[in-house]
Design a protein around this motif. Structure first.
Motif, PDB file in Angstrom:
ATOM      1  N   ASN A 180      40.289  52.504 -14.715  1.00 46.80           N
ATOM      2  CA  ASN A 180      40.446  51.373 -13.579  1.00 46.80           C
ATOM      3  C   ASN A 180      40.893  52.290 -12.396  1.00 46.80           C
ATOM      4  O   ASN A 180      41.729  51.879 -11.919  1.00 46.80           O
ATOM      5  N   LEU A 181      40.177  53.161 -12.127  1.00 48.22           N
ATOM      6  CA  LEU A 181      40.363  54.100 -10.858  1.00 48.22           C
ATOM      7  C   LEU A 181      39.296  53.890  -9.936  1.00 48.22           C
ATOM      8  O   LEU A 181      39.430  54.542  -8.766  1.00 48.22           O
ATOM      9  N   TYR A 185      56.173  57.836 -19.365  1.00 50.73           N
ATOM     10  CA  TYR A 185      55.552  57.394 -20.416  1.00 50.73           C
ATOM     11  C   TYR A 185      56.307  57.481 -21.903  1.00 50.73           C
ATOM     12  O   TYR A 185      57.047  58.407 -22.218  1.00 50.73           O
ATOM     13  N   LEU A 231      48.359  56.120 -10.195  1.00 49.79           N
ATOM     14  CA  LEU A 231      47.807  54.932 -10.549  1.00 49.79           C
ATOM     15  C   LEU A 231      47.701  54.924 -12.093  1.00 49.79           C
ATOM     16  O   LEU A 231      47.538  53.752 -12.644  1.00 49.79           O
ATOM     17  N   ASN A 262      45.070  46.604  -8.196  1.00 53.59           N
ATOM     18  CA  ASN A 262      44.575  46.208  -9.571  1.00 53.59           C
ATOM     19  C   ASN A 262      43.102  46.467  -9.799  1.00 53.59           C
ATOM     20  O   ASN A 262      42.525  46.837 -10.939  1.00 53.59           O
ATOM     21  N   LEU A 270      50.084  55.707 -13.913  1.00 53.83           N
ATOM     22  CA  LEU A 270      51.556  55.439 -14.677  1.00 53.83           C
ATOM     23  C   LEU A 270      51.397  54.203 -15.543  1.00 53.83           C
ATOM     24  O   LEU A 270      50.922  53.032 -14.978  1.00 53.83           O
ATOM     25  N   PRO A 271      52.080  54.004 -16.477  1.00 56.31           N
ATOM     26  CA  PRO A 271      52.090  52.600 -17.518  1.00 56.31           C
ATOM     27  C   PRO A 271      52.924  51.808 -16.873  1.00 56.31           C
ATOM     28  O   PRO A 271      53.871  51.282 -17.574  1.00 56.31           O
ATOM     29  N   ILE A 272      53.033  51.307 -15.787  1.00 56.05           N
ATOM     30  CA  ILE A 272      53.725  50.473 -15.022  1.00 56.05           C
ATOM     31  C   ILE A 272      52.841  49.641 -14.257  1.00 56.05           C
ATOM     32  O   ILE A 272      51.852  50.064 -13.756  1.00 56.05           O
ATOM     33  N   PRO A 273      53.206  48.403 -13.944  1.00 58.47           N
ATOM     34  CA  PRO A 273      52.604  47.630 -12.934  1.00 58.47           C
ATOM     35  C   PRO A 273      52.279  48.373 -11.579  1.00 58.47           C
ATOM     36  O   PRO A 273      53.075  48.597 -11.109  1.00 58.47           O
ATOM     37  N   ARG A 274      51.153  48.152 -11.287  1.00 54.80           N
ATOM     38  CA  ARG A 274      50.711  48.878  -9.932  1.00 54.80           C
ATOM     39  C   ARG A 274      51.455  48.672  -8.614  1.00 54.80           C
ATOM     40  O   ARG A 274      51.717  49.345  -7.821  1.00 54.80           O
ATOM     41  N   SER A 326      47.922  48.405 -17.138  1.00 55.49           N
ATOM     42  CA  SER A 326      48.648  49.771 -16.907  1.00 55.49           C
ATOM     43  C   SER A 326      49.109  50.050 -18.136  1.00 55.49           C
ATOM     44  O   SER A 326      49.852  51.124 -18.442  1.00 55.49           O
ATOM     45  N   SER A 327      49.636  48.916 -19.277  1.00 57.40           N
ATOM     46  CA  SER A 327      50.300  49.412 -20.413  1.00 57.40           C
ATOM     47  C   SER A 327      49.559  50.293 -21.377  1.00 57.40           C
ATOM     48  O   SER A 327      50.159  51.181 -21.965  1.00 57.40           O
ATOM     49  N   TYR A 354      47.908  52.665 -20.262  1.00 53.08           N
ATOM     50  CA  TYR A 354      47.963  54.043 -20.102  1.00 53.08           C
ATOM     51  C   TYR A 354      48.982  55.057 -20.995  1.00 53.08           C
ATOM     52  O   TYR A 354      48.834  56.200 -20.908  1.00 53.08           O
ATOM     53  N   ASN A 355      49.424  54.372 -21.867  1.00 52.99           N
ATOM     54  CA  ASN A 355      50.100  54.901 -22.971  1.00 52.99           C
ATOM     55  C   ASN A 355      49.514  55.204 -23.871  1.00 52.99           C
ATOM     56  O   ASN A 355      49.875  55.785 -25.131  1.00 52.99           O
TER      57      ASN A 355
END
Lengths: 282, 126, 229
Positions: free
Chosen positions: C49-50, C99, A115, A277, A117-121, C67-68, C70-71
């Motif tokens: 956001n978990l 990453y 969850l 999300n 990861l820097p990618i769309p979920r 999600s971006s 998270y970098n």
């Protein structure tokens, strides 16, 4: 765009790798069981014919009249062949659940990593989906190759006069298992896979509902399944409902069915996206 | 360098005391370059922000000085150094006196004891 | 700056967070303290956001978490989160695959610093070493903010000392760090900001050094006042 695609492929390859052992095991079981069936059934048949001929001192012809010729269908309907298929179907069905739950269960909560990861979920959703479909098609392909091999093996093991002449395809078409699972009739195959796809979307959605709202999620999930069932079956019952069987052509009913399945898929994806999300909990 | 910090006094003050002691003893020479705030933080295992605060405070007291884009250095100003030593001594005597105050002892009795302790310490160092 | 504004969270009927607001600044080490079950982990999960909140707002440098981001922000939970059949190197490769901010050189430094063996499988590692791998995977990201949940729980003294050293090293310098812990003893001299949680609210928020200077109290002294009445 290119980067997210690469990440998606990465993730799918990763999921496939995690599934590979399981898939290899299924393939192994299928091939071994099939092989036993392809050899055992013809041998048992020829043994029986030969024994009958010796015991009763009759001709081949008379023995065959008693036992009938062997057909490929006789092999197909044994559990050496049907068993692995049933196993594969139910194993993949279970895997559809396991592919999600293993991220939370066990000592390592890998859900955190996925969850974050820097990618769309939704990539997670699609990659799991693709992997299950890849497995289904892999198993089908292996099954086809195995059947072709088995057909030839049988022809080699049994004298051709002892065989009932039935083509490979007609033998397969006779059994509903193969009729629905193998791509014998393009439309049937498409329809079955279409339904399977929608079913998988709904299953994933229910899993995510449970992961987001726990017990309450299960109840919402059951309700959702019932609603999707109603929507999916609506076109089939429509003629009953309006009391006129000739109001719509069959082709129109088919289009309606496809539309309602599409609607279910679309809604499932939207709900899943929202849950992943906004509502999911590690 | 191993320093134990107590948890009720500001750590930056304890860092300052530690550095002052090194200046008084000559472990830190006038004009000597100081480690960067991160290096010192890492040595003392404390927060770099705390070292930063200690450095600023010492600069204010003119114990350290910084030329632009150079590491901080120990002051070379003899007046400041002299003042530091005097302060250090005053504090030590103050603590010593208040510690022995409860005991009724004359200076004549005390002197040989201090001398003995001093020579013992020198022997230990050798 | 991570800005947490008036967040509320309920588990069933139980109110866990009841209007919590605070900020985490870059270049500072902030610590959420409180007895177990007070909602510390929930706050970290919410920032990442978990877990969904009932209400409230969380922003990271003014942006909502997507999600971006998270970098830009890393979370090191109090649980092993890499795959157990992976070895240390494979876990790092996995991170590098996804990453942009994965810093392979720093990862190598940390492996050396923690004396980890890249070919060791994670499920063979001791609890302390698993915690180190967790830290490694978070700290090697070039992120602005790092969240750590109970970095010392269930870990032996020597590993604890090693982990403490991380906080005075370049590994966290200039970043915004938020830790939760109930073992404040090991790190109280390292903290800038302390946020004391009690019964779903912030009981007190203070700078540890200022507290020592103005009231002559250690962080534990203040905690004792809160939790012992």
């Amino acid at each position: 765009m290119k980067k997210t695609l690469k990440a998606f492929l990465n993730l799918t390859a990763f999921e496939l790798d995690r599934l590979s052992k399981f898939l290899y095991a299924l393939i192994g079981v299928t091939l071994v069981a099939n092989m036993i069936g392809y050899v055992l059934i013809p041998l048992r048949f020829t043994d029986r014919i030969n024994a009958y001929m010796v015991q009763n001192s009759v001709t081949e012809q008379q023995a065959l009249e008693v036992y009938g010729e062997l057909s490929f269908y006789d092999i197909l309907q044994t559990s050496w062949i049907l068993g692995p298929i049933a196993l594969g179907v139910s194993a993949l069905l279970l895997y559809a659940f396991f592919i999600w739950y293993r991220e939370w269960l066990g000592k390592n909560t890998f859900a955190y990593r996925l969850l974050m990861l820097p990618i769309p979920r939704m990539h997670i959703f699609y990659s799991k989906f693709v992997v299950i479909y890849v497995s289904i098609f892999t198993l089908i392909a292996i099954q086809i190759v195995s059947l072709i091999f088995g057909f030839n093996l049988m022809s080699a093991l049994v004298p051709s006069e002892w065989l009932r002449h039935m083509s490979f395809f007609s033998a397969l078409s006779m059994h509903p298992f193969f009729y629905y699972i193998l791509p014998l009739e393009p439309w049937i195959f498409l329809a079955i896979n279409g339904i399977g796809l929608v079913f998988l979307h709904v299953t994933f959605t229910v899993i995510l509902l449970e992961r987001s709202f726990s017990v309450k999620g299960i109840l919402i999930g059951i309700t959702y399944v019932l609603i999707t069932l109603l929507i999916a079956l609506f076109p089939a019952f429509l003629p009953e409902l309006i009391g006129n069987h000739y109001y719509l052509y069959n082709s129109e009913l088919l289009i309606l069915t496809v539309l309602s399945l599409g609607l279910i898929s679309f809604t499932s994806i939207m709900i899943s996206r929202f849950l992943l999300n906004k509502k999911i909990t590690v | 360098m191993n320093v134990t910090f107590n948890k009720r006094d500001p750590i930056y003050l304890q860092v300052i005391t530690h550095l002052k002691k090194q200046m008084v003893s000559g472990d830190l020479q006038p004009g000597e370059e100081m480690p960067s705030r991160r290096q010192l933080a890492n040595q003392l295992k404390i927060n770099p922000n705390t070292v930063q605060r200690a450095y600023s405070e010492m600069e204010e007291q003119r114990l350290l000085f910084t030329e632009t884009n150079r590491p901080s250095r120990i002051t070379e100003d003899p007046a400041v150094l002299k003042q530091l030593k005097k302060e250090w001594l005053n504090q030590a005597i103050d603590r010593f006196v208040s510690a022995i105050d409860p005991i009724d002892l004359s200076l004549e009795d005390l002197m040989p004891m201090i001398q003995e302790e001093l020579s013992n310490r020198k022997k230990d160092v050798k | 700056m991570i800005e947490i504004t008036d967040i509320h969270k309920q588990f069933g009927r139980k109110k866990v967070l009841n209007g919590v607001s605070f900020t985490v600044n870059k270049g500072e080490i902030s610590c959420l303290v409180g007895v177990n079950g007070v909602g510390k982990t929930t706050i970290l999960n919410a920032i990442m956001n978990l877990t969904p909140l009932k209400s409230g707002k969380i922003s990271i440098d003014g942006e909502k978490l997507t999600s971006s981001l998270y970098n830009k922000i890393a979370f090191i939970p109090d649980a092993a989160i890499s795959l157990p059949h992976y070895n240390v190197q494979e876990s790092m490769d996995f991170m590098a695959d996804y990453y942009d901010t994965w810093n392979a050189r720093r990862a190598k430094d940390i492996v050396t610093f923690f004396r980890l063996n890249p070919s060791d499988k994670l499920h063979d590692l001791s609890k302390g070493n698993q915690a180190k791998v967790n830290l490694l995977l978070g700290l090697a990201l070039d992120v602005d903010y790092i969240l750590m949940d109970e970095p010392f729980s269930g870990i032996d003294v020597f590993t604890r000392e090693q982990i403490t050293e991380v906080f005075s090293s370049y590994l966290v310098e200039d970043r915004g760090v938020l830790i939760t812990t109930h073992e404040i003893n090991d790190i109280e001299h390292l903290l800038d900001k302390v946020i004391l949680l009690d019964e779903g609210k912030i009981y007190k928020e203070f700078n540890a050094e200022v507290m020592r200077e103005t009231e002559g109290k250690s962080v534990i002294d203040v905690m004792r006042e809160v939790y012992n009445g």
